[in-house]
Design an enzyme around this catalytic site. Structure first.
Site, short mmCIF file in Angstrom:
data_model
loop_
_atom_site.label_atom_id
_atom_site.label_comp_id
_atom_site.label_asym_id
_atom_site.label_seq_id
_atom_site.Cartn_x
_atom_site.Cartn_y
_atom_site.Cartn_z
N PHE A 2 8.15 63.03 30.68
CA PHE A 2 7.10 63.46 31.62
C PHE A 2 6.40 64.69 31.04
O PHE A 2 7.03 65.68 30.69
CB PHE A 2 7.72 63.81 32.96
CG PHE A 2 8.12 62.62 33.79
CD1 PHE A 2 8.13 61.34 33.25
CD2 PHE A 2 8.50 62.77 35.11
CE1 PHE A 2 8.50 60.24 34.01
CE2 PHE A 2 8.87 61.69 35.89
CZ PHE A 2 8.88 60.42 35.34
N GLU A 3 5.11 64.63 30.98
CA GLU A 3 4.31 65.73 30.45
C GLU A 3 3.19 66.07 31.43
O GLU A 3 3.04 65.44 32.47
CB GLU A 3 3.72 65.34 29.09
CG GLU A 3 4.78 65.01 28.05
CD GLU A 3 4.20 64.62 26.69
OE1 GLU A 3 3.01 64.90 26.47
OE2 GLU A 3 4.92 64.03 25.88
#
Length: 599
Positions: free
Chosen positions: A384-385
Site C-alpha cells: 500500500f502506497e
C-alpha cells in the site's frame, strides 16, 4: 512563583502596620525545594532508574560527594525519575547539572504542557533549566533525566524542583480502563489509563508479574497460540504499589509464527506480471533461481474503496511474449517445487486500496483468497502506497488503532492468516514515509501541521508482528529521514540503509514520546528494499555501498559515520524493485547478492 511571594510580603506589611487579624486572607504555600535527594548524597533514595541503569558515583560530582551516573543501552535510555507532590495551578522551575552526550531533563504529568530540555554535548558540567505550570487538578508530577539509546553514560547532579510545596507522596490508585488490543498468536497488546502519581506499572498474567513499564501500555509476549489469558495492572511509585486493576481476558490466535521455508539470507524481487514498462516483460519460467521470493505485481482494486482485488496477466497487446495462464501456473508450481515462494502483491503506486468499511474488508479477504487459490500462491505482500492509509488522521497510539482503514486492514490480514495457517507467507513493502518517519511524528499527535499519514504503517506492522514473515521498507523515493543518532540521512548511500534498518532492529520512540516505544523486529523478519538500477527509482545504491551496509549491519564493519545499536548476522536479506529492471541491467543486483559473503 512571584505572585505567591508578593502575597506573603503584602500580608506581612499589613499586619505590621495595623496589627490587624488576617482572618480574611487565605494562606498560600511558600516556594520550597521539592526534589528529594537531588544531589544523590543519599544514593538513589527517591529515584527510580529504568533497567537498573543508574548508580551513584563519587566522581565527577558537581557538589558534595556524589552524583548520578546512568548508562543507556540499545533499547533503554537510562531514565531516572521521581514523582513529586505539587499544587494545582502553580508554577515551578526545574533545573539540574549534567555531563554527557544527549542528556535530557524534563517533567511529565503536569496537567498542562509537559516540558523537557536537553544538551547534545556537555563535556563539563552544564546547567539545564525549564519551567512549567500545573493544571487545575494536578497534584503530582514526575521529574526525570535520561540519555539516549546506545550512547555512553551520562552524569547528573543537583537536580532541583522549586515552587509551592506539596505533601508526602501517596500510593497511586489502581489503574482503570485496562483493555486488550488485537491478539497475535503469541502476544497480546494491553493499554490502560494513567494513575496520578504513578512512576511505573506492573503487568500481571494471572498471578505472575510479567512486565514492569513506565508508560500506559505493554505487549505481553511468549504466549501459547489459541489460549485464553487473564491480565491485570497495578500502579507504583516510591510509596508503594496500588491494588490491581479489574481483569481483562484475551485469547491468542491459532498458528505459531510467520510462514517459513526461506533460506537464512533471501533475495526478494517484484515481477511485473500484470503490466509492461520500459524494462520489458519477464516470464515466470525465465526468473533465475537466485530469487527466493517472487512478488507478483500487482493485484489491483476495482475501485479505491471496494476492497475487491483482481489479478490478470499482462495483455498480449502490451506484452507480446506473455505466457498462457496454464504455462504461468505451471511455472509457479515449478518455482515452489524448487523451494521458492510466490506471492500476490496488492497495491503499488497506482493501486490505491482503502478498506474503510467492513464490507470492503470482507471483499478484500474473499477476492485475495480467490487469487491465492486460483494461482496456488504461498501468501500475500502488502504494498500500500500513497493514499491507501490516508484516513489515518486520528490515531496517535500505534498499539491501539481506531481508524477504520487501519483496523479493517489488520482484521483482514489476521483472517487470511487464520485461513491458510502457519505456512502463510506475509510480507510488507511500505515506504520510509509510512514507517521511519513515525520517529519524528505520527498521527495527528503533537505535530498538528504535519502530514498525519506519516508512520501510519506502524499499527499494521505492530499488530501483525507475530505473523509477519518479512518487512522490506522501500529505502528509495524518499526524502531525508532522521535516524536514532538525531541526524538526517539521505538515500543512495550505505548510511541511509544502515540508519533506516537500525531503527527497525533497535526499536524507536514514536513522535519523540518515550512512552510509545515501537519495539524491534527480529532480524530474520527484515530485508532492505532497494531499486535494482537507476531506471527503477530514485535512490539507487551502488553494489559497493550495498555491501558496506550489509557489512555494518551483520558484522559491524565498514559502518561509516553511523554507528549501529547492535550486530545482526541473521538479517534476512535484500528486496528490490524489480526483477524486470534487474534483468534490464544485466542482473547486476542479483549477481551482487549472490557474490556477497554473509559469513
Amino acid at each position: 512563583m512571584h505572585r505567591t511571594r508578593l502575597t506573603a510580603a503584602l500580608a506581612a506589611a499589613v499586619l505590621a502596620a495595623g496589627g490587624l487579624v488576617a482572618t480574611a486572607t487565605t494562606a498560600e504555600a511558600a516556594d520550597a525545594e521539592l526534589a528529594r535527594n537531588g544531589g544523590f548524597e543519599a544514593g538513589l533514595t527517591g529515584w527510580s532508574c529504568t533497567a537498573g541503569s543508574g548508580v551513584v558515583v563519587g566522581s565527577p560530582a558537581r557538589s558534595g560527594s556524589s552524583a548520578l551516573k546512568a548508562t543507556p543501552a540499545g533499547s533503554d535510555n537510562a531514565k531516572c525519575s521521581q514523582t513529586v507532590t505539587v499544587l494545582p495551578n502553580s508554577t515551578y522551575t526545574l533545573s539540574g547539572w549534567v555531563q554527557g552526550s544527549y542528556v535530557y531533563l524534563g517533567a511529565s504529568g503536569t496537567g498542562t504542557t509537559d516540558v523537557s530540555t536537553w544538551t547534545p554535548s556537555a563535556t563539563s558540567w552544564q546547567r539545564l533549566s525549564t519551567t512549567f505550570s500545573t493544571g487545575a487538578s494536578t497534584t503530582s508530577v514526575t521529574i526525570y533525566t535520561h540519555g539516549w539509546y546506545g550512547t555512553p553514560a551520562y552524569h547528573a547532579d543537583d537536580i532541583s524542583l522549586f515552587g509551592p510545596g506539596g505533601g508526602p507522596v501517596q500510593t497511586p490508585a489502581a489503574p482503570t480502563g485496562l483493555k486488550a488490543g488485537i491478539p497475535g498468536s503469541t502476544s497480546v497488546p494491553l493499554s490502560w489509563n494513567a494513575s496520578s502519581g504513578a512512576t511505573g506499572y506492573h503487568v500481571y498474567r494471572g498471578t505472575a508479574r510479567v512486565a514492569t513499564v513506565s508508560g500506559t501500555s505493554a505487549t505481553v509476549t511468549g504466549l501459547t497460540p489459541s489460549t485464553a489469558y487473564s491480565f491485570q495492572v497495578s500502579a507504583a511509585n516510591e510509596a508503594g504499589e496500588s491494588p490491581k486493576s479489574a481483569a481483562v481476558t484475551a485469547t491468542t490466535t491459532a498458528g505459531g509464527g510467520p510462514g517459513g521455508g526461506l533460506p537464512a539470507h533471501a533475495l526478494v524481487g517484484y515481477l511485473h506480471a500484470s503490466f509492461a514498462n520500459g524494462s520489458g516483460y519477464t516470464r515466470m519460467a525465465d526468473v533465475p533461481d537466485s530469487w527466493d521470493v517472487i512478488n507478483l505485481a500487482f493485484g489491483e482494486p476495482t475501485s479505491v474503496t471496494s476492497g475487491d482485488i483482481r489479478f490478470r496477466l499482462c495483455p498480449v497487446a502490451e506484452c507480446p511474449n506473455v505466457e498462457s495462464e496454464a504455462d504461468f501456473k505451471a511455472a509457479v508450481k515449478a518455482k515452489q517445487a524448487a523451494g521458492k515462494k510466490v506471492l500476490i502483491s496488492i497495491g503499488g503506486a497506482n493501486g490505491q486500496v482503502q478498506l474503510s468499511t467492513t464490507a470492503a474488508r470482507d471483499a478484500f479477504v474473499t477476492s485475495v483468497s480467490n487469487i491465492i487459490d486460483d494461482y496456488g500462491l504461498d501468501g500475500l505482500d502488502i504494498d500500500f502506497e500513497g493514499h491507501s492509509l490516508s484516513l489515518n488522521t486520528g490515531d496517535t497510539d500505534f498499539r491501539n488503532p481506531t481508524t477504520p482503514v487501519v483496523v479493517n486492514l489488520i482484521s483482514a490480514l489476521k483472517t487470511l492468516k487464520a485461513k491458510y495457517g502457519s505456512g502463510f507467507v506475509l510480507t510488507m513493502a511500505p515506504e520510509t514515509f509510512f514507517v521511519q518517519l513515525g520517529y519524528q511524528y505520527y498521527g495527528s499527535g503533537p505535530f498538528g501541521g504535519q502530514d498525519p499519514r506519516a508512520g501510519s504503517y506502524l499499527p499494521v506492522i505492530h499488530a501483525m508482528r507475530d505473523d509477519l514473515t518479512l518487512l522490506h521498507v522501500q529505502d528509495y523515493n524518499s526524502g531525508p529521514i532522521m535516524g536514532l543518532d538525531n541526524q538526517y540521512h539521505t538515500m543512495g548511500g550505505a548510511d541511509f540503509h544502515i540508519a533506516m534498518t537500525d531503527m527497525l532492529l533497535t526499536g524507536f520512540p514514536v513522535a519523540g514520546d518515550q512512552s510509545r516505544f515501537f519495539p524491534a523486529l527480529r532480524p530474520d523478519q527484515v530485508a532492505i528494499g532497494l531499486p535494482a538500477s537507476t531506471n527503477a527509482g530514485n535512490g539507487h545504491t551502488s553494489p559497493a555501498e550495498v555491501n558496506k551496509a550489509l557489512d555494518c549491519l551483520t558484522r559491524k564493519a565498514n559502518c561509516g559515520s553511523y554507528q549501529t545499536h547492535g550486530t545482526w548476522p541473521a538479517l534476512r536479506g535484500l528486496m528490490t524493485w524489480s526483477i524486470n529492471w534487474d534483468r534490464y541491467s544485466q542482473w547486476e543486483f542479483m549477481k551482487n547478492f549472490d557474490a556477497y559473503n554473509w559469513s
